[in-house]
Design a protein around this motif. Sequence first.
Motif, PDB file in Angstrom:
ATOM      1  N   MET A  80       0.847  -1.186   0.000  1.00  0.00           N
ATOM      2  CA  MET A  80       0.000   0.000   0.000  1.00  0.00           C
ATOM      3  C   MET A  80       0.886   1.241   0.000  1.00  0.00           C
ATOM      4  SD  MET A  80      -2.803   1.262   2.785  1.00  0.00           S
ATOM      5  CE  MET A  80      -4.297   0.590   2.107  1.00  0.00           C
ATOM      6  N   ALA A  81       0.647   2.089  -0.997  1.00  0.00           N
ATOM      7  CA  ALA A  81       1.332   3.370  -1.084  1.00  0.00           C
ATOM      8  C   ALA A  81       0.358   4.458  -0.667  1.00  0.00           C
ATOM      9  CB  ALA A  81       1.817   3.619  -2.515  1.00  0.00           C
ATOM     10  N   LEU A  82       0.760   5.278   0.287  1.00  0.00           N
ATOM     11  CA  LEU A  82      -0.055   6.405   0.726  1.00  0.00           C
ATOM     12  C   LEU A  82       0.653   7.682   0.308  1.00  0.00           C
ATOM     13  CD1 LEU A  82      -0.974   5.114   4.271  1.00  0.00           C
ATOM     14  CD2 LEU A  82      -2.460   5.229   2.286  1.00  0.00           C
ATOM     15  N   LEU A  83      -0.010   8.433  -0.541  1.00  0.00           N
ATOM     16  CA  LEU A  83       0.518   9.694  -1.056  1.00  0.00           C
ATOM     17  C   LEU A  83      -0.189  10.807  -0.308  1.00  0.00           C
ATOM     18  CD1 LEU A  83       2.188  11.188  -3.222  1.00  0.00           C
ATOM     19  CD2 LEU A  83       0.297  10.805  -4.803  1.00  0.00           C
ATOM     20  N   GLY A  84       0.536  11.541   0.526  1.00  0.00           N
ATOM     21  CA  GLY A  84      -0.118  12.517   1.374  1.00  0.00           C
ATOM     22  C   GLY A  84       0.616  13.834   1.468  1.00  0.00           C
ATOM     23  N   ASP A  85      -0.025  14.764   2.156  1.00  0.00           N
ATOM     24  CA  ASP A  85       0.576  16.079   2.341  1.00  0.00           C
ATOM     25  C   ASP A  85       0.489  16.545   3.786  1.00  0.00           C
ATOM     26  OD1 ASP A  85      -2.150  16.503   2.327  1.00  0.00           O
ATOM     27  OD2 ASP A  85      -2.145  17.930   0.680  1.00  0.00           O
ATOM     28  N   HIS A  86       0.338  15.586   4.713  1.00  0.00           N
ATOM     29  CA  HIS A  86       0.282  15.922   6.133  1.00  0.00           C
ATOM     30  C   HIS A  86       1.296  15.070   6.894  1.00  0.00           C
ATOM     31  CE1 HIS A  86      -3.273  18.409   5.841  1.00  0.00           C
ATOM     32  NE2 HIS A  86      -3.885  17.467   5.164  1.00  0.00           N
ATOM     33  N   PRO A  87       2.121  15.674   7.730  1.00  0.00           N
ATOM     34  CA  PRO A  87       3.087  14.893   8.513  1.00  0.00           C
ATOM     35  C   PRO A  87       2.433  13.826   9.388  1.00  0.00           C
ATOM     36  CG  PRO A  87       3.619  17.227   8.621  1.00  0.00           C
ATOM     37  CD  PRO A  87       2.290  17.113   7.916  1.00  0.00           C
ATOM     38  N   TRP A  88       1.203  14.060   9.854  1.00  0.00           N
ATOM     39  CA  TRP A  88       0.561  13.067  10.714  1.00  0.00           C
ATOM     40  C   TRP A  88       0.272  11.771   9.973  1.00  0.00           C
ATOM     41  CZ3 TRP A  88      -4.281  11.186   9.641  1.00  0.00           C
ATOM     42  CH2 TRP A  88      -5.103  11.946   8.822  1.00  0.00           C
ATOM     43  N   VAL A  89       0.080  11.830   8.638  1.00  0.00           N
ATOM     44  CA  VAL A  89      -0.142  10.598   7.866  1.00  0.00           C
ATOM     45  C   VAL A  89       1.148   9.772   7.859  1.00  0.00           C
ATOM     46  CG1 VAL A  89      -0.744   9.633   5.620  1.00  0.00           C
ATOM     47  CG2 VAL A  89      -1.953  11.656   6.464  1.00  0.00           C
ATOM     48  N   ALA A  90       2.282  10.428   7.650  1.00  0.00           N
ATOM     49  CA  ALA A  90       3.574   9.725   7.682  1.00  0.00           C
ATOM     50  C   ALA A  90       3.793   9.087   9.052  1.00  0.00           C
ATOM     51  CB  ALA A  90       4.705  10.697   7.354  1.00  0.00           C
ATOM     52  N   TRP A  91       3.435   9.810  10.106  1.00  0.00           N
ATOM     53  CA  TRP A  91       3.588   9.293  11.454  1.00  0.00           C
ATOM     54  C   TRP A  91       2.718   8.058  11.663  1.00  0.00           C
ATOM     55  CZ3 TRP A  91       0.155   9.234  15.706  1.00  0.00           C
ATOM     56  CH2 TRP A  91       0.736   8.925  16.934  1.00  0.00           C
ATOM     57  N   MET A  92       1.458   8.104  11.196  1.00  0.00           N
ATOM     58  CA  MET A  92       0.549   6.953  11.331  1.00  0.00           C
ATOM     59  C   MET A  92       1.084   5.746  10.572  1.00  0.00           C
ATOM     60  SD  MET A  92      -1.846   7.627  13.426  1.00  0.00           S
ATOM     61  CE  MET A  92      -2.904   6.235  13.116  1.00  0.00           C
ATOM     62  N   VAL A  93       1.618   5.975   9.379  1.00  0.00           N
ATOM     63  CA  VAL A  93       2.193   4.874   8.596  1.00  0.00           C
ATOM     64  C   VAL A  93       3.347   4.234   9.364  1.00  0.00           C
ATOM     65  CG1 VAL A  93       3.496   4.322   6.496  1.00  0.00           C
ATOM     66  CG2 VAL A  93       1.430   5.715   6.355  1.00  0.00           C
ATOM     67  N   SER A  94       4.193   5.050   9.976  1.00  0.00           N
ATOM     68  CA  SER A  94       5.325   4.496  10.726  1.00  0.00           C
ATOM     69  C   SER A  94       4.852   3.643  11.908  1.00  0.00           C
ATOM     70  CB  SER A  94       6.264   5.607  11.189  1.00  0.00           C
ATOM     71  OG  SER A  94       5.672   6.381  12.205  1.00  0.00           O
ATOM     72  N   LEU A  95       3.692   3.961  12.468  1.00  0.00           N
ATOM     73  CA  LEU A  95       3.156   3.179  13.584  1.00  0.00           C
ATOM     74  C   LEU A  95       2.570   1.840  13.137  1.00  0.00           C
ATOM     75  CD1 LEU A  95       1.307   5.805  15.812  1.00  0.00           C
ATOM     76  CD2 LEU A  95       3.475   4.656  16.278  1.00  0.00           C
ATOM     77  N   VAL A  96       1.802   1.850  12.040  1.00  0.00           N
ATOM     78  CA  VAL A  96       1.093   0.627  11.637  1.00  0.00           C
ATOM     79  C   VAL A  96       1.898  -0.275  10.704  1.00  0.00           C
ATOM     80  CG1 VAL A  96      -1.170   1.679  11.970  1.00  0.00           C
ATOM     81  CG2 VAL A  96      -0.165   1.642   9.692  1.00  0.00           C
ATOM     82  N   ALA A  97       2.883   0.257  10.006  1.00  0.00           N
ATOM     83  CA  ALA A  97       3.623  -0.539   9.017  1.00  0.00           C
ATOM     84  C   ALA A  97       4.205  -1.831   9.598  1.00  0.00           C
ATOM     85  CB  ALA A  97       4.708   0.309   8.358  1.00  0.00           C
ATOM     86  N   PRO A  98       4.825  -1.799  10.775  1.00  0.00           N
ATOM     87  CA  PRO A  98       5.392  -3.048  11.300  1.00  0.00           C
ATOM     88  C   PRO A  98       4.344  -4.100  11.662  1.00  0.00           C
ATOM     89  CG  PRO A  98       6.303  -1.137  12.451  1.00  0.00           C
ATOM     90  CD  PRO A  98       5.175  -0.649  11.606  1.00  0.00           C
TER      91      PRO A  98
END
Length: 126
Positions: A80-98
Amino acid sequence: MTMFEVLPESGPDLLAIRVRGRLSREDYARLNPWLDEELVRNPRPAMLVDMRGFEGFEGPGALLDDMRSGVRHWNDLGRMALLGDHPWVAWMVSLVAPLMRAEIRYFGPDQQEAAWAWARQVRAAP
């Protein structure tokens, strides 16, 4: 007004959607049946979600629908690729990815081509 749309680049191996504004329970009532149907026809596709312009959820019911959908399809995607423009989306991805079976990666707003290229890569069967 619809806050999500299926992109024309969607196909059997890559599901692509755009979400904008605030997602409502009505949006999930349309998105979930489409996603369920696609996953029956094409197990473990990649997915690209263009979240540029996403502002959140219209209340706790929509957020709960999002969480239910995520849990229900936890193992159904290859990547899954998430293309975003908010830092909180990147943060959420880092939490759930593992925690996810699928490879998941965040791409910033200026990384559209990289997001599409990564999502289109063929993933080896598990």
